[in-house]
Design an enzyme around this catalytic site. Sequence first.
Site, PDB file in Angstrom:
ATOM      1  N   GLU A   1      12.934  -5.343   1.028  1.00 17.98           N
ATOM      2  CA  GLU A   1      11.824  -6.166   1.872  1.00 17.98           C
ATOM      3  C   GLU A   1      12.314  -7.571   1.919  1.00 17.98           C
ATOM      4  O   GLU A   1      13.339  -7.644   1.534  1.00 17.98           O
ATOM      5  CB  GLU A   1      10.286  -5.721   0.991  1.00 17.98           C
ATOM      6  CG  GLU A   1      10.142  -4.238   1.207  1.00 17.98           C
ATOM      7  CD  GLU A   1       8.679  -3.711   0.719  1.00 17.98           C
ATOM      8  OE1 GLU A   1       7.657  -4.622   0.937  1.00 17.98           O
ATOM      9  OE2 GLU A   1       8.512  -2.805   0.321  1.00 17.98           O
TER      10      GLU A   1
ATOM     11  N   ARG B   1       6.839   7.145   5.092  1.00 23.57           N
ATOM     12  CA  ARG B   1       5.977   6.054   4.775  1.00 23.57           C
ATOM     13  C   ARG B   1       4.913   6.371   3.717  1.00 23.57           C
ATOM     14  O   ARG B   1       3.806   6.313   3.854  1.00 23.57           O
ATOM     15  CB  ARG B   1       5.355   5.628   6.135  1.00 23.57           C
ATOM     16  CG  ARG B   1       6.029   5.018   7.268  1.00 23.57           C
ATOM     17  CD  ARG B   1       6.873   3.741   6.684  1.00 23.57           C
ATOM     18  NE  ARG B   1       7.524   2.993   7.910  1.00 23.57           N
ATOM     19  CZ  ARG B   1       8.301   1.775   7.833  1.00 23.57           C
ATOM     20  NH1 ARG B   1       8.646   1.573   6.361  1.00 23.57           N
ATOM     21  NH2 ARG B   1       8.871   1.406   8.821  1.00 23.57           N
TER      22      ARG B   1
ATOM     23  N   ASN C   1       7.087  -1.292   2.612  1.00 23.81           N
ATOM     24  CA  ASN C   1       5.962  -0.201   2.197  1.00 23.81           C
ATOM     25  C   ASN C   1       5.659  -0.737   0.775  1.00 23.81           C
ATOM     26  O   ASN C   1       4.301  -0.293   0.392  1.00 23.81           O
ATOM     27  CB  ASN C   1       6.818   1.152   2.146  1.00 23.81           C
ATOM     28  CG  ASN C   1       5.906   2.301   2.715  1.00 23.81           C
ATOM     29  OD1 ASN C   1       5.430   1.929   3.745  1.00 23.81           O
ATOM     30  ND2 ASN C   1       6.284   3.471   2.371  1.00 23.81           N
TER      31      ASN C   1
END
Length: 280
Positions: free
Chosen positions: A3, A250, A165
């Site tokens: 991320e 997801r 996520n």
Amino acid sequence: MPEGDTVWQTAKRLHGALAGRVLTRSDLRIPKYATADLTGRTVLDVTPRGKHLLTRIEGGLTLHSHLRMDGSWKVYAADQRWSGGPAHQIRVILGNADRTAVGYRLPVLELLRTTDEHRAVGRLGPDLLGPDWNAEQALTNLLADPACPLGEALLDQRNLAGIGNVYKSELCFLLGATPWLPVGELPADRAEKLPALAKRLLEANRERPIRATTGHRGQDLFVYGRARRPCLRCRTPIRVADQGDGSRERPTYWCPACQVGPAPAPGTLATQRFRPRTTN
């Protein structure tokens, strides 16, 4: 899971190994760029932009890469054995006299003119860890589609760049809202603090080897990866289900007691995925 904080760390490592040095090895293992030769050129800088990496090279070139789920960049000393995966997973090699950077399993790799970087990152919203950060613009972007579920709005990199996520699930928990709550129904006081909260989480973790959101050692995350384990606040079992259009996995984690708002219909929970414990 890469991320914004992970990409920032990767850019820092690559910049330290390559920037200001002449490339003595260049190997782009993508058919379209198989004949491209960057040797003899100096790497100018490596810049993160949300989840994207921009390696700028002398001569007006930029190597754009994206890690997505499984990609990684590894940096090795000249005499160090490579250990990032089998040779067939290598997509790019950039080396100088002292260090070699190897890109493994990179799903996105393209060589652009630096003046064309907007083709790769021009649609991104304000970068949570970048100089272009603008909290007001991020909030405006998030609320532009009031019916969009909160979790999906956070993942849309056109709204704000850097959330994946893990942070999606953690932010929704900290806001006390389920990821399926329409973003327009998020109470105004919580919506207003969302951009600053997201930025604070990523900034706190960009220098850490292990991502943490709770502030408690040994209990790093509130909900992500904790399916069926007790909530750290109320002891209710954490739940998990997929969110999105089904085009990719997801897994989304939430506490049904601490978080207010809609959740998947009971019939859809049959698809929920319980995975081995990887974090606390």
